[in-house]
Write an enzyme that holds these catalytic residues in place. Structure first.
Site, PDB file in Angstrom:
ATOM      1  N   SER A  19      40.398  39.279  41.708  1.00 52.17           N
ATOM      2  CA  SER A  19      40.135  40.037  40.476  1.00 52.17           C
ATOM      3  C   SER A  19      40.208  41.530  40.782  1.00 52.17           C
ATOM      4  CB  SER A  19      38.730  39.698  39.964  1.00 52.17           C
ATOM      5  OG  SER A  19      38.337  40.598  38.952  1.00 52.17           O
TER       6      SER A  19
ATOM      7  N   TYR B 299      29.576  39.119  42.109  1.00 48.75           N
ATOM      8  CA  TYR B 299      30.921  38.689  41.680  1.00 48.75           C
ATOM      9  C   TYR B 299      31.988  39.502  42.401  1.00 48.75           C
ATOM     10  CZ  TYR B 299      34.867  37.639  38.559  1.00 48.75           C
ATOM     11  OH  TYR B 299      36.098  37.256  38.055  1.00 48.75           O
TER      12      TYR B 299
HETATM   13  N1  LIG Z   1      39.254  36.271  32.571  1.00 48.46           N
HETATM   14  C1  LIG Z   1      39.336  37.381  33.280  1.00 48.46           C
HETATM   15  O1  LIG Z   1      39.336  38.498  32.725  1.00 48.46           O
HETATM   16  C2  LIG Z   1      39.465  37.309  34.793  1.00 48.46           C
HETATM   17  C3  LIG Z   1      39.765  38.500  35.467  1.00 48.46           C
HETATM   18  C4  LIG Z   1      39.898  38.469  36.847  1.00 48.46           C
HETATM   19  C5  LIG Z   1      39.736  37.271  37.532  1.00 48.46           C
HETATM   20  N2  LIG Z   1      39.426  36.136  36.866  1.00 48.46           N
HETATM   21  C6  LIG Z   1      39.266  34.917  37.658  1.00 48.46           C
HETATM   22  O2  LIG Z   1      40.184  33.947  37.190  1.00 48.46           O
HETATM   23  C7  LIG Z   1      39.697  32.649  37.483  1.00 48.46           C
HETATM   24  C8  LIG Z   1      39.771  31.811  36.231  1.00 48.46           C
HETATM   25  O3  LIG Z   1      38.867  32.374  35.283  1.00 48.46           O
HETATM   26  P1  LIG Z   1      39.055  32.228  33.696  1.00 48.46           P
HETATM   27  O4  LIG Z   1      38.893  33.555  33.118  1.00 48.46           O
HETATM   28  O5  LIG Z   1      40.257  31.410  33.399  1.00 48.46           O
HETATM   29  O6  LIG Z   1      37.690  31.436  33.370  1.00 48.46           O
HETATM   30  P2  LIG Z   1      37.356  30.073  32.626  1.00 48.46           P
HETATM   31  O7  LIG Z   1      35.879  30.074  32.493  1.00 48.46           O
HETATM   32  O8  LIG Z   1      38.189  29.909  31.416  1.00 48.46           O
HETATM   33  O9  LIG Z   1      37.806  28.959  33.686  1.00 48.46           O
HETATM   34  C9  LIG Z   1      37.087  28.735  34.848  1.00 48.46           C
HETATM   35  C10 LIG Z   1      37.405  27.345  35.357  1.00 48.46           C
HETATM   36  O10 LIG Z   1      36.679  27.134  36.574  1.00 48.46           O
HETATM   37  C11 LIG Z   1      36.028  25.879  36.487  1.00 48.46           C
HETATM   38  N3  LIG Z   1      34.827  25.828  37.302  1.00 48.46           N
HETATM   39  C12 LIG Z   1      33.697  26.577  37.188  1.00 48.46           C
HETATM   40  N4  LIG Z   1      32.788  26.175  38.084  1.00 48.46           N
HETATM   41  C13 LIG Z   1      33.366  25.161  38.776  1.00 48.46           C
HETATM   42  C14 LIG Z   1      32.926  24.342  39.848  1.00 48.46           C
HETATM   43  N5  LIG Z   1      31.703  24.464  40.376  1.00 48.46           N
HETATM   44  N6  LIG Z   1      33.784  23.413  40.324  1.00 48.46           N
HETATM   45  C15 LIG Z   1      35.014  23.254  39.791  1.00 48.46           C
HETATM   46  N7  LIG Z   1      35.476  24.001  38.784  1.00 48.46           N
HETATM   47  C16 LIG Z   1      34.657  24.940  38.292  1.00 48.46           C
HETATM   48  C17 LIG Z   1      35.683  25.724  35.009  1.00 48.46           C
HETATM   49  O11 LIG Z   1      35.385  24.370  34.706  1.00 48.46           O
HETATM   50  C18 LIG Z   1      36.966  26.241  34.386  1.00 48.46           C
HETATM   51  O12 LIG Z   1      37.936  25.220  34.351  1.00 48.46           O
HETATM   52  C19 LIG Z   1      38.285  32.846  38.017  1.00 48.46           C
HETATM   53  O13 LIG Z   1      38.297  32.782  39.429  1.00 48.46           O
HETATM   54  C20 LIG Z   1      37.917  34.238  37.553  1.00 48.46           C
HETATM   55  O14 LIG Z   1      36.946  34.835  38.390  1.00 48.46           O
HETATM   56  C21 LIG Z   1      39.287  36.123  35.507  1.00 48.46           C
END
Ligand SMILES: NC(=O)c1ccc[n+]([C@@H]2O[C@H](COP(=O)([O-])OP(=O)(O)OC[C@H]3O[C@@H](n4cnc5c(N)ncnc54)[C@H](O)[C@@H]3O)[C@@H](O)[C@H]2O)c1
Length: 304
Positions: free
Chosen positions: A188, A201
């Protein structure tokens, strides 16, 4: 999400509506507005390299991970989507299978070593190999470090960092035996920006980058590549939940943030999935140990 950038100007950004988490939200069709260049008019990236590739996507049933599952299976990959979203995950797999795609949902918690090992074993027992893994599952919890509890720490580090370590532990030996494989970590921009109240985080995401570089040293000589994508602000359920407790509706918060991003919009999950899809290809075969930013120019902003 609390951004620390000052608004560079009060320019009115044309912020598109950011609703509808339907299959269309994860559409793999390039948006006319964003992809009007002749390259896209001719069909853009074909992603044909994904055909028959066996790919594990943790967190593959929501947000960025779901977009990966949708994109990869559309192009013929066999995807194991792992998460703790039982109903959503099975529903996604059923829908994709009904469309003739190959997707298995694996219910499992990435913090549990045996659950990740079982996901890799599922790939081997059903498809005989594992070509790529996206260590993408993540959670966001915010608090000042003076308020942090061991429970907060264990959750965020457990999912974001330990989960990726288990993926690497079980995927690498398979890929080394094959002489080829690629693991992509979802870090991220939070690994490089001091977001207020995001200490644990941010540390978890910086940890992923450090982890990736060590894996390159240890395992790339046997054919395994490691890459990371660093998303900016992406319109996913995680982002939506980060808006809870604010004094403005989510739509207004999104519009405020979009005005601060140089491209004047939030990222969509498919923006990230397309980049990951490319990084898994042989065309990206000399990309190793790199962080690829997918953030609309956020990191280029001046600090005032
Ligand atoms: N959305 C943003 O702005 C953003 C920015 C930078 C990085 N990210 C990163 O991208 C990745 C995806 O995030 P997103 O925004 O799609 O979020 P999201 O909440 O839509 O998806 C997260 C996924 O992780 C799964 N998950 C959570 N805990 C879990 C566990 N203990 N075991 C297995 N699966 C688990 C959830 O079930 C879900 O499918 C993450 O690593 C997040 O930190 C997101």
């Amino acid at each position: 999400m609390r951004l620390s950038f000052a608004d560079p100007a009060d320019r009115a950004g044309n912020v598109p509506a950011t609703e509808a988490k339907t299959p269309e939200h994860y559409s793999t069709e390039p948006k006319a507005l964003l992809f009007s260049h002749p390259f896209w008019a001719q069909g853009g990236l074909t992603m044909s390299h994904l055909k028959d590739q066996v790919i594990l996507v943790t967190g593959g049933t929501s947000g960025i991970g779901q977009a990966c599952t949708e994109l990869f299976t559309e192009h013929g990959a066999k995807v194991i989507a792992m998460s703790i979203q039982a109903e959503q995950g099975q529903g996604l797999a059923n829908r994709l299978q009904a469309e003739g795609r190959t997707c298995l949902f694996h219910y499992g918690d990435v913090r549990r070593e045996e659950d990740v090992r079982a996901a890799v074993e599922l790939a081997l027992s059903r498809f005989g190999r594992l070509d790529a893994a996206c260590a993408n599952a993540g959670v966001l919890r915010t608090q000042k470090i003076t308020q942090v509890t061991l429970e907060d720490f264990n959750l965020v580090m457990g999912v974001n960092l330990l989960g990726a370590i288990w993926v690497a532990k079980y995927a690498i030996p398979v890929m080394e035996r094959q002489g080829k494989g690629c693991i992509c970590f979802t870090t991220s921009v939070a690994s490089e920006i001091g977001f207020p109240e995001h200490g644990v985080y941010c540390a978890s995401k910086a940890g992923l980058v450090a982890l990736m570089r060590c894996l390159v040293t240890d395992h790339s000589p046997k054919g395994v590549r490691f890459v990371a994508v660093s998303p900016g602000t992406i319109d996913t359920p995680m982002l939506a939940s980060s808006c809870e407790g604010w004094d403005k509706p989510k739509e207004e918060l999104y519009a405020d943030v979009a005005r601060k991003i140089p491209v004047r919009r939030l990222g969509q999950p498919m923006d990230v999935a397309r980049v990951i899809g490319f990084l898994l290809s042989d065309e990206a075969g000399y990309v190793n140990g790199s962080v690829v930013y997918v953030e609309g120019g956020t990191l280029a902003l001046p600090p005032w």
